[in-house]
Each structure stands twice: as structure tokens, then as C-alpha cells.
Design a protein around this motif. Structure first.
Motif, PDB file in Angstrom:
ATOM      1  N   GLN A  49       0.841  -1.199   0.000  1.00  0.00           N
ATOM      2  CA  GLN A  49       0.000   0.000   0.000  1.00  0.00           C
ATOM      3  C   GLN A  49       0.880   1.254   0.000  1.00  0.00           C
ATOM      4  OE1 GLN A  49      -2.175  -1.180   3.610  1.00  0.00           O
ATOM      5  NE2 GLN A  49      -3.975  -1.519   2.345  1.00  0.00           N
ATOM      6  N   GLU A  51       0.503   4.034  -1.325  1.00  0.00           N
ATOM      7  CA  GLU A  51      -0.240   5.289  -1.198  1.00  0.00           C
ATOM      8  C   GLU A  51      -0.430   5.703   0.261  1.00  0.00           C
ATOM      9  OE1 GLU A  51      -3.193   1.944  -0.984  1.00  0.00           O
ATOM     10  OE2 GLU A  51      -1.444   2.442  -2.227  1.00  0.00           O
ATOM     11  N   THR A  57       5.983  10.509  -1.629  1.00  0.00           N
ATOM     12  CA  THR A  57       6.010  11.591  -2.614  1.00  0.00           C
ATOM     13  C   THR A  57       7.190  12.518  -2.363  1.00  0.00           C
ATOM     14  OG1 THR A  57       3.616  11.517  -2.888  1.00  0.00           O
ATOM     15  CG2 THR A  57       4.729  13.523  -3.579  1.00  0.00           C
ATOM     16  N   LEU A 156       1.927   7.030 -13.206  1.00  0.00           N
ATOM     17  CA  LEU A 156       1.525   7.370 -11.838  1.00  0.00           C
ATOM     18  C   LEU A 156       2.275   8.615 -11.364  1.00  0.00           C
ATOM     19  CD1 LEU A 156       1.473   3.814 -10.192  1.00  0.00           C
ATOM     20  CD2 LEU A 156      -0.443   5.094 -11.176  1.00  0.00           C
ATOM     21  N   MET A 158       3.282   9.668  -8.450  1.00  0.00           N
ATOM     22  CA  MET A 158       4.382   9.485  -7.518  1.00  0.00           C
ATOM     23  C   MET A 158       5.616   8.844  -8.169  1.00  0.00           C
ATOM     24  SD  MET A 158       3.281   6.268  -5.092  1.00  0.00           S
ATOM     25  CE  MET A 158       1.847   7.124  -4.458  1.00  0.00           C
TER      26      MET A 158
END
Length: 224
Positions: A49, A51, A57, A156, A158
């Protein structure tokens, strides 16, 4: 050296891991494999996960400053996700995941300064004995050129700052890691000419090779 796997390891394995560098397609294959196995038995999909990592980031924007925070978050997150697998009386269903706990130092070695890595390693060595080894690992390989192209294609946010050099180093580090890995049976798959999501034939070819797997380390190449 571990013994020869049991007959039809794919069906008997309780803990299956799909691994490989960024962009190789491990999450897509893990999803499809869990869906396939779930047709005949209870099967859980366990995914990383990224995110949820609040530092990721910022890591891609300022790598040296946020590398340690990013890596430690992932380390504790992965250990927490895998904790129940060490209790077979509680956790009996088959699990397909897209990460191997032992691969965490691959990223740490690439991103951390030497003093940070020593601290990280002390923490990792404390947590590692609490995590059980999988019953089967599917290691997806791809050329650095293909990894770079796939990461750019999926676009994506990131991942936009991931450099080509880093992806190349990561692919090489994975190859070195799995060259010496023997904690579980491994099917090494060259995915350069395979598409497990869009091509049913490729996916079923892989299932056939896994079902026929007898050695502790075997290889699957589309050209064979």
C-alpha cells in the motif's frame, strides 16, 4: 538446502508471493492469480500500500532527505501486514501477495546513506525472524528498457521522478538477491514477452508451468 516441493505446489501453497522490480507487473499478476485460486478455495489478496506512506512523494522529490523515513515506514508496514501469517491456527486461507519481506533491504541499500543503512539493518534484523517464509515465490524479471517503458506508460504521479538509472540499478539488485535466495521454491519468469493481464494464453501457460514445478528453482521464458 530445502527439499523438493510437493506435487502441484501451486495448489498446495498457502502463502504465494509475486515479486519483481517496479514496473514488472507483479501486482497485476498477483490480482489475477488470487482471482484464479479463489475459484476453488478461500484466497486472500495482500497488496503493498504505497499510497499510505506519507513520505513517499517527498522521497521522490528529495531522495536523500526522506529516504530513511520512507524505508522505515515500508518496513513496519510490511511486517504488520504479514504478522498473521505466522499464526497458522488463526490464518488458514491461501494468501497471494505482491511483496516479499526479505526484499526490503534491496531498496534500503540503494537509497540510504551508509550510517542510515546500519541503523535500518539493526531494525530489520529484529523484525525479520517474526515473518514466515512463503511456500512459493514467482519472481518476474524484465529488461531495464521494458521496466522504464512500463513505468512511463502507466504514468503514476508518484513515479514520475523515478530515474532510468534507479530502475536499472533496482533490476540488477533484484537479480543478485534472487541468485542467492533459497528460503522458498522460486519460479523465475522472464516477462519481457509475456502479458498476464491481457493475454489469457500467457497466464495459462504460467499456471501450467507452476503446476508442473518439481525443482526448488525453475525458469519460464516465453521463447521456450
Amino acid at each position: 538446502m530445502p527439499g523438493t516441493p510437493a506435487r502441484n505446489l501451486l495448489e498446495h501453497a498457502r502463502n504465494i508471493v509475486v515479486e519483481g522490480p517496479i514496473g514488472v507487473g507483479k501486482t497485476s499478476l498477483a490480482r489475477r492469480l488470487a482471482e484464479h485460486l479463489g475459484q476453488s478455495k478461500e484466497c486472500q489478496l495482500l497488496l503493498e500500500q504505497p499510497e499510505l506512506n506519507p513520505f513517499l512523494t517527498r522521497f521522490y522529490q528529495e531522495r536523500s532527505r526522506y529516504a530513511l523515513q520512507t524505508q522505515l515506514f515500508f518496513l513496519f508496514q510490511r511486517q504488520d501486514q504479514l504478522r498473521d501469517l505466522a499464526q497458522p491456527d488463526i490464518f488458514r486461507q491461501t494468501v497471494v501477495s505482491d511483496f516479499l519481506f526479505e526484499k526490503d533491504p534491496i531498496f534500503a541499500r540503494l537509497t540510504l546513506a551508509e550510517d542510515e543503512y546500519k541503523l535500518y539493518r539493526q531494525i530489520y534484523d529484529t523484525l525479520a525472524p517474526q515473518v514466515v517464509s512463503p511456500d512459493l515465490v514467482i519472481y518476474l524479471q524484465a529488461s531495464p528498457e521494458n521496466l522504464i517503458a512500463r513505468v512511463k506508460k502507466r504514468g503514476l504521479d508518484m513515479e514520475r521522478r523515478i530515474g532510468d538509472v534507479y530502475l536499472t540499478q533496482l533490476a540488477e539488485s533484484y537479480s543478485r538477491f534472487f541468485y542467492g535466495y533459497n528460503a522458498a521454491p522460486v519460479m523465475i519468469v522472464n516477462s519481457d514477452r509475456l502479458n498476464f493481464v491481457d493475454q489469457d494464453r500467457d497466464f495459462h501457460l504460467l499456471l501450467e508451468r507452476l503446476a508442473a514445478m518439481r525443482g526448488h528453482r525453475e525458469y519460464f521464458n516465453r521463447g521456450e
